[in-house]
Design an enzyme around this catalytic site. Structure first.
Site, PDB file in Angstrom:
ATOM      1  N   ARG A 208       0.979  -1.223   0.190  1.00  0.00           N
ATOM      2  CA  ARG A 208      -0.041  -0.043   0.016  1.00  0.00           C
ATOM      3  C   ARG A 208       0.899   1.246  -0.125  1.00  0.00           C
ATOM      4  O   ARG A 208       1.742   1.424   0.947  1.00  0.00           O
ATOM      5  CB  ARG A 208      -0.923  -0.136   1.375  1.00  0.00           C
ATOM      6  CG  ARG A 208      -1.662   1.179   1.471  1.00  0.00           C
ATOM      7  CD  ARG A 208      -2.674   1.512   2.357  1.00  0.00           C
ATOM      8  NE  ARG A 208      -3.981   0.566   1.687  1.00  0.00           N
ATOM      9  CZ  ARG A 208      -5.074   0.579   2.286  1.00  0.00           C
ATOM     10  NH1 ARG A 208      -5.273   1.598   3.436  1.00  0.00           N
ATOM     11  NH2 ARG A 208      -6.178   0.117   1.762  1.00  0.00           N
TER      12      ARG A 208
ATOM     13  N   ARG B 128     -13.736  -8.760   2.008  1.00  0.00           N
ATOM     14  CA  ARG B 128     -12.204  -8.403   1.781  1.00  0.00           C
ATOM     15  C   ARG B 128     -11.270  -9.475   2.035  1.00  0.00           C
ATOM     16  O   ARG B 128     -10.331  -9.891   1.377  1.00  0.00           O
ATOM     17  CB  ARG B 128     -11.733  -7.015   2.438  1.00  0.00           C
ATOM     18  CG  ARG B 128     -12.213  -5.702   2.007  1.00  0.00           C
ATOM     19  CD  ARG B 128     -11.844  -5.304   0.673  1.00  0.00           C
ATOM     20  NE  ARG B 128     -10.377  -5.397   0.561  1.00  0.00           N
ATOM     21  CZ  ARG B 128      -9.430  -4.360   1.156  1.00  0.00           C
ATOM     22  NH1 ARG B 128     -10.138  -3.189   1.680  1.00  0.00           N
ATOM     23  NH2 ARG B 128      -8.270  -4.264   1.095  1.00  0.00           N
TER      24      ARG B 128
ATOM     25  N   HIS C  68      -7.264   0.929  -6.449  1.00  0.00           N
ATOM     26  CA  HIS C  68      -7.503  -0.051  -5.182  1.00  0.00           C
ATOM     27  C   HIS C  68      -8.245  -1.470  -5.633  1.00  0.00           C
ATOM     28  O   HIS C  68      -9.235  -1.545  -5.433  1.00  0.00           O
ATOM     29  CB  HIS C  68      -8.420   0.667  -4.058  1.00  0.00           C
ATOM     30  CG  HIS C  68      -8.326   0.045  -2.964  1.00  0.00           C
ATOM     31  ND1 HIS C  68      -7.449  -1.002  -2.523  1.00  0.00           N
ATOM     32  CD2 HIS C  68      -9.263   0.527  -1.745  1.00  0.00           C
ATOM     33  CE1 HIS C  68      -7.678  -1.193  -1.346  1.00  0.00           C
ATOM     34  NE2 HIS C  68      -8.616  -0.363  -0.974  1.00  0.00           N
TER      35      HIS C  68
ATOM     36  N   ASP D  96     -17.189   7.121  -1.811  1.00  0.00           N
ATOM     37  CA  ASP D  96     -15.781   7.255  -1.239  1.00  0.00           C
ATOM     38  C   ASP D  96     -15.649   8.425  -0.568  1.00  0.00           C
ATOM     39  O   ASP D  96     -16.395   9.591  -0.709  1.00  0.00           O
ATOM     40  CB  ASP D  96     -14.898   6.627  -2.126  1.00  0.00           C
ATOM     41  CG  ASP D  96     -13.605   6.349  -1.467  1.00  0.00           C
ATOM     42  OD1 ASP D  96     -13.440   6.062  -0.542  1.00  0.00           O
ATOM     43  OD2 ASP D  96     -12.408   6.310  -2.111  1.00  0.00           O
TER      44      ASP D  96
ATOM     45  N   CYS E   4     -16.416   1.405   0.385  1.00  0.00           N
ATOM     46  CA  CYS E   4     -15.259   0.527   0.810  1.00  0.00           C
ATOM     47  C   CYS E   4     -14.833   0.941   2.106  1.00  0.00           C
ATOM     48  O   CYS E   4     -14.047   0.021   2.859  1.00  0.00           O
ATOM     49  CB  CYS E   4     -14.410   0.972  -0.287  1.00  0.00           C
ATOM     50  SG  CYS E   4     -13.428   2.621  -0.102  1.00  0.00           S
TER      51      CYS E   4
ATOM     52  N   GLN F 295     -10.126  -4.062  -3.374  1.00  0.00           N
ATOM     53  CA  GLN F 295     -11.337  -3.553  -2.860  1.00  0.00           C
ATOM     54  C   GLN F 295     -12.543  -4.080  -4.024  1.00  0.00           C
ATOM     55  O   GLN F 295     -13.664  -4.354  -3.502  1.00  0.00           O
ATOM     56  CB  GLN F 295     -11.277  -2.014  -2.830  1.00  0.00           C
ATOM     57  CG  GLN F 295     -12.726  -1.684  -2.156  1.00  0.00           C
ATOM     58  CD  GLN F 295     -13.080  -1.875  -0.876  1.00  0.00           C
ATOM     59  OE1 GLN F 295     -12.314  -1.894   0.093  1.00  0.00           O
ATOM     60  NE2 GLN F 295     -14.074  -2.437  -0.516  1.00  0.00           N
TER      61      GLN F 295
END
Ligand code: CP
Ligand code: NVA
Length: 306
Positions: free
Chosen positions: A102, A291, A129, A223, A263, A132
């Site tokens: 990340r 996830r 991402h 988001d 998310c 996700q």
């Protein structure tokens, strides 16, 4: 060997195969069976940004698969004080079986992957991402929403929007994106997505009007307005995103029984109202749990490609 840096590098068949593996692993886990395909394997997890879900899901997932995960924050490893990415990649990939990263710049994981002897997984960059989106699509399948979905994304044109565009383009569903002026999606990613969409039949549209995007949608998603690394812009963004909160009035424009996805982490009273988030808590927290299962499916799938 395959890396998982963006969904662009995967076919529809491969994406669905990964999700099918995840669904199977989840079903097995719910009966108390632990698939131990990654016994004795290690996953290095490099975090240059914070995380709750990504860290817990990868670490738990690797343990459940019989392996071990190492949490490496850039405060702890030499990468954070200037050891070159290419050296870090060669060292870590000589000892570990997979690496999750990340970080900020997407080019960092591309460079890391080009020097890595083992699969590299994108656990979020400023641009994408993709793990996700595996969990999001898995959740859509579980809730009976598939290629006929009309997904409305309302908010910032960011790493999540880029990833939604690529997923829609690959799988062939309709995606409508509404962002405020000045916060539009990256034109290059949009162009890539539209090119891929020609083959799959996906419909991808962009607008500055959230109501237009949400009208008749089967899924509404959003988001945070200020992603990690944009903390200084938060106050300005709250002003610029006026009218973009997903609240009950906005959800009323979507199809009856439309679902809401996020998310997480969510900022109530900004991109989503308390009432919408709590009203759709079941699916949102199933999405978060997925996830774990989606990434287990991904790691098992990547391990089979080696
Ligand atoms: N959605 C997500 O990636 O959450 P974290 O930042 O907590 O990992
Ligand atoms: N766009 C957000 C996603 C967090 C999971 C960020 O990059 O901070």
């Amino acid at each position: 060997m395959k890396h998982f840096l963006t969904l662009k590098d995967f076919t529809k068949k491969e994406i669905l195969e990964i999700i099918e593996t995840a669904l199977q692993i989840k079903r097995e886990l719910k009966t108390g069976y632990y698939n131990s395909e990654l016994k004795n394997k290690t996953l290095a997890m490099i975090f240059e940004k914070s995380s709750t879900r990504t860290r817990v899901s990868f670490e738990t997932g690797m343990f459940q698969l019989g392996g071990h995960a190492l949490f490496l924050s850039n405060r702890d490893i030499h990468l954070g004080r200037g050891e070159p990415v290419k050296d870090t990649a060669r060292v870590i990939s000589s000892m570990c079986d997979m690496v999750m990263i990340r970080t900020f710049k997407h080019s960092m994981i591309e460079e890391f992957a080009s020097y890595s002897k083992v699969p590299v997984i994108n656990g979020l960059t400023d641009s994408y991402h993709p793990v996700q989106l595996l969990a999001d699509y898995m959740t859509m399948i579980e809730y009976g929403i598939n290629e006929n979905a009309i997904v409305a994304y309302v908010g910032d044109g960011n790493n999540m929007t880029n990833s939604w565009m690529i997923l829609a383009a690959k799988l062939g569903f309709e995606l409508r994106i509404a962002t405020p002026k000045g916060y539009e999606v990256e034109s290059e990613v949009l162009a890539d997505a539209l090119k891929i969409a020609k083959e799959s039949g996906a419909i991808i549209t962009v607008t500055n009007d959230p109501k237009e995007a949400v009208h008749g949608a089967t899924i509404v998603t959003t988001d945070t307005w200020a992603s990690m690394g944009q903390e200084d812009e938060k106050e300005q963004r709250i002003k610029d995103f006026k009218g973009f909160m997903v609240d009950d009035l906005m959800m009323c424009l979507a199809k009856k029984d439309a679902k809401f996805l996020h998310c997480l982490p969510a900022y109530r009273g900004q991109e989503v109202s308390e009432s919408v988030l709590e009203g759709h808590a079941k699916i949102v927290f199933d999405e978060a749990e997925n996830r774990l299962h989606a990434q287990k499916g991904l790691m098992v799938w990547l391990n089979k490609q080696r």
